[in-house]
Design a protein around this motif. Structure first.
Motif, PDB file in Angstrom:
ATOM      1  N   ALA A   1      -0.499  10.203   0.221  1.00 32.02           N
ATOM      2  CA  ALA A   1      -1.249  11.275  -0.437  1.00 32.02           C
ATOM      3  C   ALA A   1      -0.690  12.664  -0.159  1.00 32.02           C
TER       4      ALA A   1
ATOM      5  N   GLU B   1      -0.303   4.537  -1.655  1.00 31.04           N
ATOM      6  CA  GLU B   1      -1.423   5.306  -1.122  1.00 31.04           C
ATOM      7  C   GLU B   1      -0.993   6.611  -0.454  1.00 31.04           C
TER       8      GLU B   1
ATOM      9  N   ARG C   1      -0.809   7.785   9.659  1.00 31.60           N
ATOM     10  CA  ARG C   1      -1.985   7.216   8.994  1.00 31.60           C
ATOM     11  C   ARG C   1      -3.257   7.761   9.635  1.00 31.60           C
TER      12      ARG C   1
ATOM     13  N   SER D   1       4.184   5.904  -5.981  1.00 35.52           N
ATOM     14  CA  SER D   1       3.245   6.878  -5.439  1.00 35.52           C
ATOM     15  C   SER D   1       3.003   7.971  -6.476  1.00 35.52           C
TER      16      SER D   1
ATOM     17  N   GLN E   1      -7.822  11.390   4.700  1.00 32.77           N
ATOM     18  CA  GLN E   1      -8.077   9.978   5.000  1.00 32.77           C
ATOM     19  C   GLN E   1      -7.114   9.082   4.225  1.00 32.77           C
ATOM     20  N   LYS E   2      -5.877   9.543   4.128  1.00 31.07           N
ATOM     21  CA  LYS E   2      -4.813   8.815   3.441  1.00 31.07           C
ATOM     22  C   LYS E   2      -3.522   8.970   4.244  1.00 31.07           C
TER      23      LYS E   2
ATOM     24  N   GLN F   1       0.810  -1.211   0.000  1.00 29.22           N
ATOM     25  CA  GLN F   1       0.000   0.000   0.000  1.00 29.22           C
ATOM     26  C   GLN F   1       0.849   1.269   0.000  1.00 29.22           C
TER      27      GLN F   1
END
Length: 478
Positions: free
Chosen positions: A383, A381, A469, A411, A449-450, A378
């Motif tokens: 951001a 993810e 996170r 990314s 929310q990333k 992940q």
């Protein structure tokens, strides 16, 4: 088969020789069947015995080999199991995290960055204007401290019962800093109209990043529900009045290119241990326990239990629980090169391992014991990027190295548009830099929310990478 026939033939010849030269007998006095048995049966019996012995020995050797192979396989399985258990324990240790429930920040900025408009609840960003004179600038830090404490106590008065840890500043004496913090807290408590205790402020122990030290504190004392971390400093207050006739100090000008213009920041963060729950009615408060009993001798609460609230009275626990977790703070990874960080591609290679370790600590990048068991990666993810690479005229090489690392982890983050550079946005905030980087990352993680990556460069020989996170959905709605 040939070997057995050879053995039988040899035994027959040997037996005939024994009968002919060693054991005298009269063949004419013995009947034909007995003579045949005397001449043939002994060699055959001896040959059969030898064949059976050889078969037994081969079977025994095979059994021994199988037993040895089984023992080796069992030992190998045990070693693999021990290695797996050690790997899992180390990974669990690395991925231990704490929750952040609120952030209060007061900075000198005109105006605040655009991303502050999206700041979610429980992340308060206040902007102050720079004072003119030296005395006014010195007083401005105390005023900002009181404003931050007042905003925090207005939201959750129970914060007064949590331990307060202060980050050492670059421009202030330690005792004066603690006394200034205490005075500002008293002013904020009086403004709240409540009778609240004054926490005994002390400096945050340990070395390394703020997140690592906070995680260690909450792990070492499970009786504490959480703690407050305060970062406040004002290089602007220590800046003398500018005089156009004074020559420019080249060293100071170079430092400002990397750290920014002198600024000021007050950052207060609330961290709690994971799994914190409100105490149920009728439970014994920690205040009723023996205050002289070490915490390791007390009855420890299990995960999910409602205990471990320390000095926080029951009537203030609900207010703290109302501040749901907004982000999860993970352990960081530090890169230190005594001779200084490299440049160009070598710097990218150095940063890659550091960032990868931070991603593993945040459970964004798998680190399986067996590569065949690798889960989903992940890393892509990420951001938002929070960094202090330097001013626009010197920070390009560092930012390019970070961008290369982000590209390696696939990314799509744009290191210019999807990033916050504290050097250009807030300037040099001294000892509050780490707390400010953390506060920005927590704010952006909660808003997007990333996950958010922090790249903090210290001088020219150190870099700390950490990942923030967003809180899980069930935690945020708790």
């Amino acid at each position: 088969m040939i070997l057995n026939l050879s053995i039988l033939t040899g035994l027959a010849v040997l037996w005939l020789g024994v009968l002919g030269f060693v054991i005298p007998f009269n063949a004419s006095a013995i009947s034909a069947p007995r003579l045949f048995g005397l001449l043939v049966l002994p060699p055959m019996l001896f040959a059969l015995g030898i064949a059976l012995w050889r078969r037994w020995r081969a079977a025994k050797e095979q059994a021994d080999q199988e037993a040895e192979a089984a023992a080796q396989a069992a030992a190998q399985t045990e070693r693999v199991a021990q290695a797996r258990a050690s790997h899992d324990a180390e990974l669990c240790e690395r991925q231990h995290a704490v929750d952040c429930r609120a952030v209060w920040v007061d900075v000198i900025a005109d105006p605040l960055p655009a991303w502050c408009d999206d700041a979610p609840a429980q992340t308060a960003w206040l902007a102050s204007e720079p004072a003119d004179g030296e005395e006014e600038r010195a007083q401005a830090l105390s005023t900002a401290l009181a404003q931050v404490f007042e905003a925090a106590l207005a939201e959750a008065p129970g914060l007064a019962y949590l331990p307060l840890y202060v980050l050492a500043g670059h421009a202030q004496d330690g005792r004066a800093m603690l006394e200034q913090t205490r005075t500002a807290w008293i002013e904020a408590a009086e403004a709240s109209g409540l009778e609240l205790p004054v926490p005994t402020g002390k400096f945050l122990p340990g070395n390394g990043s703020i997140n690592d030290r906070v995680i260690a504190l909450l792990r070492n004392d499970p009786t504490q529900p959480g703690l407050l971390v305060l970062g406040c400093d004002s290089p602007l207050a220590a800046q003398p009045e500018a005089d156009e006739f004074d020559p420019v100090d080249p060293q100071q000008a170079e430092n400002q290119r990397w750290s920014g213009q002198p600024g000021q920041a007050v950052v207060l963060q609330l961290f709690t241990r994971p799994g914190l729950q409100a105490a149920e009615a009728g439970e014994t408060s920690q205040d009723q326990a023996d205050p002289y009993q070490p915490y390791w001798e007390r009855t420890q609460q299990r995960d999910g239990d409602a205990g471990g609230w320390g000095r926080v009275p029951a009537e203030w626990q609900a207010g703290l629980m109302a501040l749901a977790p907004i982000a999860r703070v993970h352990q960081s990874r530090e890169l230190y090169q005594e001779d200084g960080l490299a440049k160009g591609n070598k710097l990218s290679q150095q940063l890659r391992g550091t960032v990868e370790a931070a991603l593993i600590n945040a459970a964004l990048r798998p680190l399986p014991f067996d590569p065949a068991e690798a889960g989903d990666d992940q890393s892509h993810e990420l951001a938002w990027l929070v960094h202090n690479c330097g001013g626009v005229d010197v920070g390009g090489s560092r930012l390019a190295a970070v961008a290369t690392v982000l590209s390696y982890f696939q990314s799509e983050l744009n290191p210019i548009n999807d990033a916050s550079n504290v050097v250009t946005e807030f300037g040099d905030v001294g000892g509050a830099r780490g707390a400010l980087l953390n506060a920005i990352a927590i704010t952006r993680a909660a808003a997007l929310q990333k996950p958010v990556l922090i790249a903090e460069f210290g001088a020219h020989n150190q870099m700390i990478a950490s990942v923030i996170r967003h809180a899980a959905t069930e935690e945020a709605s708790a």
